[in-house]
Design an enzyme around this catalytic site. Structure first.
Site, PDB file in Angstrom:
ATOM      1  CB  SER A 110      -0.958  -0.031   1.191  1.00  0.00           C
ATOM      2  OG  SER A 110      -1.892   1.014   1.143  1.00  0.00           O
ATOM      3  CG  ASP A 141      -2.518   4.260  -1.488  1.00  0.00           C
ATOM      4  OD1 ASP A 141      -3.199   4.104  -2.525  1.00  0.00           O
ATOM      5  OD2 ASP A 141      -2.597   3.498  -0.507  1.00  0.00           O
ATOM      6  CG  ASP A 150      -2.814  -0.311  -2.433  1.00  0.00           C
ATOM      7  OD1 ASP A 150      -2.881   0.856  -2.013  1.00  0.00           O
ATOM      8  OD2 ASP A 150      -3.460  -1.255  -1.927  1.00  0.00           O
ATOM      9  CG  ASP A 163      -6.016   1.022  -0.801  1.00  0.00           C
ATOM     10  OD1 ASP A 163      -5.149   1.922  -0.715  1.00  0.00           O
ATOM     11  OD2 ASP A 163      -6.059   0.051  -0.024  1.00  0.00           O
TER      12      ASP A 163
END
Length: 447
Positions: free
Chosen positions: A104, A241, A243, A245
């Site tokens: 992430s 960010d 990833d 999400d």
């Protein structure tokens, strides 16, 4: 059975240390494949694998693929894709599960594994526990090995899905945007979504090299995005960010717009121009001003524990469609099963279009209250049920006179107690936070 590996957001750690090693990931792939293959309905035994752009993703992708194939499961390789895209594609391909290789918003040295069920939601607890149990058994090769295929049109499918969440005829023509893709998984997806909807875009953080994901860019480090919006005189900026999400916005004055404000804008738009908003789920960290803003609109609000898992659980319990965290992890349950930065960004842009106002103007409907947080380091676990601490909290709440709140929360990852105070009077908020932190330190710093 005690959890050994799966946390609230999958399995994470620094690469090569703890459980995140190629050997463990190989065994995890085999164990997951074994459990899921036994529960498969019919002949379909397909599991998708996607990843972000960090360099270790290549290694772990190969390890997972080998383990799954060894368990007799077919593997669909998606390549670098946002986490929510993998949830969507798992549903689209009617796969048994989707696996995300990502840490992430963390630095490239970290990595992790997250699973989605065939419905694009978190794996049920009983399946996670069954996988953990399988990990302790000797690894054996299936009589019929699985096969691997690369899904080359994964990005195109997801781009069309994102665009399709907007009303027919919706256009961003005339809007000037800056996108910061954090050198992460949105780098080859987000620009096409907004460009194909008609926006004029300037893209930064879209040159991943495996080592620069989230490095001084993206939603957690928005300084560069703020500067670029001002330099180019853009209408606004959007930062994702690593990833994809989470997101933050930057208005045309360079001011940051966080997850609480984003969620407020979406909820207010649905209440005023859509079919209404039944309620919103925030977290213990959601700003008190956000709660008051929703109250003025007549929108119910509830807090969940920090973490998207708990937000989604409470959304389901209440049958509500909106929830999120102040970090920018926003869940729009009517169009996505998980937090999705691109989807949330489009929902905000739809709200701005219908209000016919700038982001800076629209966000004025909510006023965040001053907030002070102090981290107090402790030695090991402590019990916050203590009469002296209770008295100190009661005094602080009395001093706030119903115009703020107090929160004491143990960190889930570090030996810390987070002391947070919110209220209208910043000097009072600062003083109360310092007083409470002093009591916590006195009671627990050497416990």
């Amino acid at each position: 059975m005690t959890r050994k590996y799966f946390g609230t957001d999958g399995i994470r750690g620094e690469v090569g240390k703890g459980v995140i090693t190629p050997d463990f990931v190989l065994r995890l792939g085999w164990a997951a494949g074994k459990v899921l293959a036994e529960r498969a309905e019919g002949d379909s035994k397909l599991i998708l694998i996607g990843k972000d752009t960090r360099i270790s993703g290549y290694m772990f992708e190969s390890a997972l693929q080998a383990g799954l194939i060894n368990a007799g499961v077919d593997v669909g390789l998606l390549g670098p894709m946002p986490t929510p895209a993998i949830a969507y594609l798992t549903r689209t391909f009617q796969a048994q599960a989707g696996i995300v290789i990502s840490a992430s918003h963390n630095a490239y040295q970290d990595n992790g594994i997250k699973f989605f069920s065939g419905t694009g939601t978190k794996l049920p607890d009983d399946i996670e526990l069954a996988i953990e149990e399988q990990l302790d058994k000797p690894m054996e090769t299936a009589a019929q090995l699985g096969k691997a295929l690369r899904i080359n049109d994964a990005a195109g499918r997801y781009i069309e899905y994102c665009k399709g969440t907007m009303p027919w005829g919706f256009s961003l023509k005339g809007l000037k945007l800056v996108l910061d893709c954090a050198n992460g998984a949105t780098y080859h997806v987000a620009p096409d979504v907004f460009r194909e909807l008609g926006a004029s875009i300037d893209v930064i953080g879209a040159e991943p090299d495996g080592l620069n994901i989230n490095e001084q860019c993206g939603s957690t480090k928005p300084g560069r995005l703020q500067s670029r919006v001002l330099e180019t005189e853009a209408d606004l900026g959007i930062g994702f960010d690593g990833d994809g999400d989470r997101l933050v916005f930057v208005d045309h004055k360079g001011e940051l717009v966080d997850g609480d404000e984003i969620l407020y804008l979406i909820a207010a738009d649905r209440q005023r121009f859509g079919s209404g908003c039944d309620g919103v789920v925030g977290t213990l960290m959601s700003n008190f001003g956000f709660e008051l803003g929703l109250e003025r609109l007549g929108i119910p609000f509830e807090r969940a524990k920090v973490g998207d898992r708990y937000v989604i659980e409470k959304m389901k319990q209440n049958n509500w469609l909106l929830g999120g965290e102040n970090s920018g992890h926003i869940v729009c349950g009517d169009v996505s099963t998980t937090g999705d930065g691109i989807i949330a960004a489009l929902q905000v842009l739809l709200a701005l279009s219908r209000s016919e106002q700038s982001l800076h103007e629209t966000k004025q409907g909510m006023r965040k209250l001053p907030q002070t947080m102090i981290n107090v380091r402790i030695n090991g676990k402590v019990d916050l049920n203590h009469s002296e601490l209770d008295d100190a909290v009661s005094k602080a709440e009395s001093d706030l006179d119903g115009k703020g709140r107090v929160l004491l929360r143990p960190s889930g990852t570090e030996p810390l107690i987070r002391v947070m105070v919110e209220g209208e009077d910043l000097p009072l908020v600062n003083q109360l936070a310092q007083d409470l932190a002093a009591v916590v330190e006195k009671l627990f710093a050497s416990a």
